[in-house]
Motif scaffolding. Structure first.
Motif, PDB file in Angstrom:
ATOM      1  N   ARG A  61       9.647  -9.645   3.742  1.00  8.92           N
ATOM      2  CA  ARG A  61       9.412  -8.937   4.762  1.00  8.92           C
ATOM      3  C   ARG A  61       7.739  -8.329   4.810  1.00  8.92           C
ATOM      4  O   ARG A  61       7.300  -8.479   5.936  1.00  8.92           O
ATOM      5  CB  ARG A  61      10.147  -7.713   4.970  1.00  8.92           C
ATOM      6  CG  ARG A  61       9.788  -6.644   6.016  1.00  8.92           C
ATOM      7  CD  ARG A  61       9.940  -7.497   7.490  1.00  8.92           C
ATOM      8  NE  ARG A  61       9.515  -6.502   8.495  1.00  8.92           N
ATOM      9  CZ  ARG A  61       9.517  -6.722   9.913  1.00  8.92           C
ATOM     10  NH1 ARG A  61      10.049  -7.948  10.093  1.00  8.92           N
ATOM     11  NH2 ARG A  61       9.342  -5.860  10.562  1.00  8.92           N
ATOM     12  N   VAL A  62       7.289  -8.170   3.853  1.00 13.15           N
ATOM     13  CA  VAL A  62       6.019  -7.740   3.712  1.00 13.15           C
ATOM     14  C   VAL A  62       4.902  -9.256   4.232  1.00 13.15           C
ATOM     15  O   VAL A  62       4.050  -8.905   5.025  1.00 13.15           O
ATOM     16  CB  VAL A  62       5.395  -7.236   2.168  1.00 13.15           C
ATOM     17  CG1 VAL A  62       4.090  -7.007   2.212  1.00 13.15           C
ATOM     18  CG2 VAL A  62       6.210  -5.897   1.856  1.00 13.15           C
ATOM     19  N   PHE A  63       5.500 -10.114   3.377  1.00 12.93           N
ATOM     20  CA  PHE A  63       4.598 -11.239   3.602  1.00 12.93           C
ATOM     21  C   PHE A  63       4.636 -11.597   5.290  1.00 12.93           C
ATOM     22  O   PHE A  63       3.828 -11.970   5.895  1.00 12.93           O
ATOM     23  CB  PHE A  63       5.120 -12.648   2.971  1.00 12.93           C
ATOM     24  CG  PHE A  63       4.711 -13.793   3.388  1.00 12.93           C
ATOM     25  CD1 PHE A  63       3.472 -14.456   2.831  1.00 12.93           C
ATOM     26  CD2 PHE A  63       5.488 -14.492   4.135  1.00 12.93           C
ATOM     27  CE1 PHE A  63       3.209 -15.537   2.979  1.00 12.93           C
ATOM     28  CE2 PHE A  63       4.930 -15.905   4.602  1.00 12.93           C
ATOM     29  CZ  PHE A  63       3.741 -16.284   4.235  1.00 12.93           C
ATOM     30  N   GLU A  64       6.026 -11.477   5.659  1.00 13.39           N
ATOM     31  CA  GLU A  64       6.030 -12.187   7.067  1.00 13.39           C
ATOM     32  C   GLU A  64       5.377 -10.951   8.073  1.00 13.39           C
ATOM     33  O   GLU A  64       4.722 -11.429   9.121  1.00 13.39           O
ATOM     34  CB  GLU A  64       7.736 -11.847   7.284  1.00 13.39           C
ATOM     35  CG  GLU A  64       8.104 -12.197   9.009  1.00 13.39           C
ATOM     36  CD  GLU A  64       9.498 -11.904   9.329  1.00 13.39           C
ATOM     37  OE1 GLU A  64      10.323 -12.770   9.668  1.00 13.39           O
ATOM     38  OE2 GLU A  64      10.032 -10.640   9.136  1.00 13.39           O
ATOM     39  N   TYR A  65       5.627  -9.657   7.861  1.00  9.58           N
ATOM     40  CA  TYR A  65       4.899  -8.786   8.743  1.00  9.58           C
ATOM     41  C   TYR A  65       3.112  -8.751   8.602  1.00  9.58           C
ATOM     42  O   TYR A  65       2.566  -9.033   9.664  1.00  9.58           O
ATOM     43  CB  TYR A  65       5.335  -7.271   8.445  1.00  9.58           C
ATOM     44  CG  TYR A  65       5.023  -6.506   9.655  1.00  9.58           C
ATOM     45  CD1 TYR A  65       5.697  -6.146  10.753  1.00  9.58           C
ATOM     46  CD2 TYR A  65       3.746  -5.665   9.402  1.00  9.58           C
ATOM     47  CE1 TYR A  65       5.238  -5.438  11.776  1.00  9.58           C
ATOM     48  CE2 TYR A  65       3.440  -4.665  10.507  1.00  9.58           C
ATOM     49  CZ  TYR A  65       3.941  -4.581  11.392  1.00  9.58           C
ATOM     50  OH  TYR A  65       3.612  -3.416  12.429  1.00  9.58           O
TER      51      TYR A  65
ATOM     52  N   ASN B   6       5.245   3.021  17.789  1.00  6.82           N
ATOM     53  CA  ASN B   6       6.348   3.861  18.596  1.00  6.82           C
ATOM     54  C   ASN B   6       7.235   3.183  19.450  1.00  6.82           C
ATOM     55  O   ASN B   6       7.879   3.780  20.049  1.00  6.82           O
ATOM     56  CB  ASN B   6       5.518   4.797  19.409  1.00  6.82           C
ATOM     57  CG  ASN B   6       5.023   6.206  18.659  1.00  6.82           C
ATOM     58  OD1 ASN B   6       5.738   6.726  17.936  1.00  6.82           O
ATOM     59  ND2 ASN B   6       3.810   6.442  18.823  1.00  6.82           N
ATOM     60  N   GLY B   7       7.521   1.920  19.160  1.00  4.09           N
ATOM     61  CA  GLY B   7       8.400   0.984  20.212  1.00  4.09           C
ATOM     62  C   GLY B   7       9.657   1.497  19.481  1.00  4.09           C
ATOM     63  O   GLY B   7       9.998   2.021  18.476  1.00  4.09           O
ATOM     64  N   MET B   8      10.969   0.942  20.288  1.00  2.00           N
ATOM     65  CA  MET B   8      12.171   1.045  19.896  1.00  2.00           C
ATOM     66  C   MET B   8      13.025  -0.141  19.916  1.00  2.00           C
ATOM     67  O   MET B   8      14.093  -0.114  19.296  1.00  2.00           O
ATOM     68  CB  MET B   8      12.652   2.039  20.736  1.00  2.00           C
ATOM     69  CG  MET B   8      12.329   3.572  20.500  1.00  2.00           C
ATOM     70  SD  MET B   8      13.252   4.961  21.594  1.00  2.00           S
ATOM     71  CE  MET B   8      12.741   4.407  23.144  1.00  2.00           C
ATOM     72  N   LEU B   9      12.746  -1.073  20.366  1.00  2.00           N
ATOM     73  CA  LEU B   9      13.435  -2.390  20.503  1.00  2.00           C
ATOM     74  C   LEU B   9      12.900  -3.603  20.036  1.00  2.00           C
ATOM     75  O   LEU B   9      11.621  -3.835  20.095  1.00  2.00           O
ATOM     76  CB  LEU B   9      13.628  -2.686  22.012  1.00  2.00           C
ATOM     77  CG  LEU B   9      14.505  -3.770  22.307  1.00  2.00           C
ATOM     78  CD1 LEU B   9      16.147  -3.635  21.820  1.00  2.00           C
ATOM     79  CD2 LEU B   9      14.718  -3.963  23.772  1.00  2.00           C
ATOM     80  N   GLY B  10      13.683  -4.326  19.118  1.00  4.16           N
ATOM     81  CA  GLY B  10      13.208  -5.625  18.300  1.00  4.16           C
ATOM     82  C   GLY B  10      12.849  -5.182  17.022  1.00  4.16           C
ATOM     83  O   GLY B  10      12.718  -4.230  16.369  1.00  4.16           O
ATOM     84  N   PRO B  11      12.552  -6.236  16.295  1.00  5.04           N
ATOM     85  CA  PRO B  11      12.303  -6.215  14.736  1.00  5.04           C
ATOM     86  C   PRO B  11      10.732  -5.850  14.258  1.00  5.04           C
ATOM     87  O   PRO B  11      10.648  -5.447  13.290  1.00  5.04           O
ATOM     88  CB  PRO B  11      12.540  -7.518  14.154  1.00  5.04           C
ATOM     89  CG  PRO B  11      12.364  -8.434  15.544  1.00  5.04           C
ATOM     90  CD  PRO B  11      12.662  -7.798  16.889  1.00  5.04           C
ATOM     91  N   ASP B  12       9.964  -5.864  15.282  1.00  5.27           N
ATOM     92  CA  ASP B  12       8.496  -6.049  14.914  1.00  5.27           C
ATOM     93  C   ASP B  12       7.584  -4.908  15.434  1.00  5.27           C
ATOM     94  O   ASP B  12       6.294  -5.060  15.237  1.00  5.27           O
ATOM     95  CB  ASP B  12       7.835  -7.573  15.349  1.00  5.27           C
ATOM     96  CG  ASP B  12       8.491  -8.607  14.377  1.00  5.27           C
ATOM     97  OD1 ASP B  12       9.050  -8.338  13.280  1.00  5.27           O
ATOM     98  OD2 ASP B  12       8.650  -9.858  14.907  1.00  5.27           O
ATOM     99  N   TYR B  13       8.179  -3.917  16.156  1.00  8.50           N
ATOM    100  CA  TYR B  13       7.143  -3.102  16.680  1.00  8.50           C
ATOM    101  C   TYR B  13       6.955  -2.072  15.493  1.00  8.50           C
ATOM    102  O   TYR B  13       5.776  -1.534  15.497  1.00  8.50           O
ATOM    103  CB  TYR B  13       7.938  -2.074  17.560  1.00  8.50           C
ATOM    104  CG  TYR B  13       9.346  -1.379  17.121  1.00  8.50           C
ATOM    105  CD1 TYR B  13       9.082  -0.067  16.240  1.00  8.50           C
ATOM    106  CD2 TYR B  13      10.683  -1.869  17.381  1.00  8.50           C
ATOM    107  CE1 TYR B  13      10.153   0.534  16.133  1.00  8.50           C
ATOM    108  CE2 TYR B  13      11.528  -1.206  17.128  1.00  8.50           C
ATOM    109  CZ  TYR B  13      11.526  -0.081  16.246  1.00  8.50           C
ATOM    110  OH  TYR B  13      12.439   0.341  15.784  1.00  8.50           O
ATOM    111  N   SER B  14       7.618  -1.865  14.145  1.00  4.11           N
ATOM    112  CA  SER B  14       7.106  -1.131  13.088  1.00  4.11           C
ATOM    113  C   SER B  14       7.413  -2.233  11.882  1.00  4.11           C
ATOM    114  O   SER B  14       7.993  -3.023  11.957  1.00  4.11           O
ATOM    115  CB  SER B  14       7.807   0.272  12.933  1.00  4.11           C
ATOM    116  OG  SER B  14       9.051  -0.091  12.552  1.00  4.11           O
ATOM    117  N   THR B  15       6.908  -1.822  10.656  1.00  6.69           N
ATOM    118  CA  THR B  15       7.071  -2.801   9.325  1.00  6.69           C
ATOM    119  C   THR B  15       8.294  -2.780   9.106  1.00  6.69           C
ATOM    120  O   THR B  15       8.698  -3.936   8.437  1.00  6.69           O
ATOM    121  CB  THR B  15       6.099  -1.956   8.463  1.00  6.69           C
ATOM    122  OG1 THR B  15       6.997  -0.597   7.951  1.00  6.69           O
ATOM    123  CG2 THR B  15       4.692  -1.595   8.662  1.00  6.69           C
TER     124      THR B  15
END
Length: 515
Positions: free
Chosen positions: A255-259, A274-283
């Motif tokens: 996950r670290v590598f991907e992000y 501060n997003g809420m939807l989806g996998p990539d708004y935060s780490t």
């Protein structure tokens, strides 16, 4: 995933570390289910000829919460822990060891293993909250009753007596406890003061290099098996919507590598966090941080590497800013002890709270009549995760609009969250309830304002509440008769009343909830 993990291990491995110890040492894994940057594992290896890695499946972790009797560990987090153990066992075996898994209380299992393997030292990561600290005391007390035959010769790092020792190692934070510029009792009560002080006066220690081989293992007849979900007394719960987290150090490193590197999302983290939807708004690192599958110091070193190889900006710094929040709550738990679990919190605030079961259950089940609340609560139950923004909103609604005892919310989070750890969870709940380390006691999140700002077109609520998809986007947050009846009126019906307060809060939000 395995390729990324192996490459990362290679970068953090060393063949030059000297091993001068004698006999056997035990490493007691707890909330540090990793190999990379695990000081307890390193010290056990360096101080011995053979290392016995042990994990105890403690039945108390699968009992009930203290006040309201919810399950202490829900099915999703239990499955995540199972995956962490399977991955740890695999990674240890790749390096010549294995993981001994036993079911029972550590204070009974560890001393018996010490006796059986004549282990001179038990190494473990130091914890800070009362339940975990009490187990440490019980293990230490039991070890005092164990008598070992004296070694024929003394060696550096070997105990001089025939009493085995429990050696606790600090390893759960980015900044080391011993490096803080203040004592435990004088840790600042305001986060900004804490952050500025440690940033100015402290250095973050480097990750521990691991030996390429941790062999040889001791002779063990039965290493035990990774438990199944039903062996823990729970029913399997499948994640069929939202993000599905896989437990274990390998998945964490991937996950670290991907992000950071593959998707190059680190450079925009501050804008999207501060997003809420989806996998990539935060780490989304927090579940692996909570289980100890991921070292915060490793994240820091990856941020620094990214800044050197790609770019440094506010977003790269902000990941470290979030990790300092996580550190802060951990250190505060050493200062305030059990008061973070008490009704009045660290400041001993006297306030009347309701424990209305009907209201609480409507919040818990996502049936309040407010789509933003209900969608977040359904995401929590379905996936074991909720955005940092969502956690603040549902906390504010429970304690401000409903007037419900904040501990009910905190204990339900304890049940559900993949990334539960007592320090961050209860630190944030006391903060949100106005009884913790928040300079303002009346912090309030206006649902209309939050919905307008962070889910303007209602995509998040429509994802988790499909019945809203057919509505016009501007109707999704307040669908009136097209949705269930609102369980309570909002404390502040006019969002403008609190907009200025929220703007002031934006630069010092409650963190550590999900980072």
């Amino acid at each position: 995933m395995c390729r990324v993990a192996d490459q990362t291990f290679d970068r953090y491995s060393s063949n030059t570390v000297n091993r001068k110890g004698k006999g056997t040492a035990i490493v007691w894994f707890r909330n540090d289910l990793r190999i990379l940057d695990n000081e307890a594992l390193f010290k056990a290896w360096a101080s011995s000829e053979t290392v016995l890695p042990v994990y105890c499946v403690d039945p108390r972790l699968f009992g009930n919460t203290y006040y309201f009797g919810f399950p202490k560990t829900g099915a999703l987090r239990a499955q995540f822990i199972i995956e962490c153990l399977a991955d740890l066992k695999k990674n240890l075996m790749k390096r010549g060891l294995n993981l001994l898994i036993r079911h029972g209380k550590p204070e009974e299992i560890i001393p018996s293993l010490v006796q059986a393997f004549a282990a001179h030292t038990v190494y473990a990561q130091k914890e800070t909250c009362s339940e975990e600290v009490n187990v440490e005391r019980l293990v230490n007390k039991a070890l005092l009753q164990v008598k070992l035959a004296p070694f024929p010769e003394k060696s550096t790092g070997q105990c001089s007596t025939n009493n085995p020792k429990l050696q606790l190692v600090w390893g759960s934070t980015m900044y080391h406890m011993d490096d803080l510029p203040f004592s435990t009792n004088t840790i600042p009560d305001v986060y900004t003061q804490f952050r500025k002080s440690v940033e100015a006066k402290c250095t973050i220690r480097c990750c521990f290099k691991i030996p390429t081989s941790l062999a040889p293992p001791p002779s063990v007849e039965d290493w035990g098996c990774v438990p199944s979900i039903d062996q823990l007394g729970l029913q399997s719960q499948k994640v069929n919507k939202g993000m599905n987290f896989l437990g274990g150090e390998s998945a964490a490193l991937c996950r670290v590598f991907e992000y950071f590197w593959k998707k190059d999302l680190l450079k925009i983290y501050k804008e999207t966090r501060n997003g809420m939807l989806g996998p990539d708004y935060s780490t989304k690192f927090s579940p692996w941080l909570a289980s100890g599958s991921l070292s915060p110091r490793f994240i820091c070193e990856e941020v620094i590497r990214y800044e050197k190889e790609r770019q440094a900006n506010d977003s790269t710094y902000w990941v470290l800013f979030e990790l300092i929040w996580r550190d802060y709550f951990r250190f505060l738990s050493t200062k305030y002890g059990n008061s973070i679990f008490h009704l009045g919190g660290p400041r001993k605030v006297e306030r009347r709270w309701s424990q209305d079961q009907r209201l609480f259950e409507s919040w818990r089940d996502g049936c309040t009549g407010y789509p933003l609340i209900d969608a977040n609560m359904k995401e929590l139950f379905t996936t074991g995760f909720m955005s940092n923004r969502g956690r603040q909103i549902v906390c504010s609604f429970l304690v401000r609009d409903m007037g419900i005892d904040w501990r009910m919310g905190a204990e339900w989070f304890e049940t559900c969250l993949l990334d539960y750890d007592p320090c961050s969870n209860y630190g944030n709940w006391t903060y949100g309830a106005g009884i913790g380390n928040d300079p303002r006691e009346d912090r309030y999140f206006s649902i209309p304002k939050q919905a307008q700002t962070y889910d303007h077109e209602g995509e998040y609520v429509a994802y988790w509440l499909p019945q809203l998809q057919k509505l016009q986007k501007d109707k999704r947050h307040f669908p009136e008769k097209s949705y269930i009846e609102q369980i309570v009126p909002l404390k502040y019906g006019n969002p403008k009343k609190h907009q200025s307060q929220e703007r002031a809060f934006a630069t010092r939000q409650t963190k550590g909830f999900d980072r």
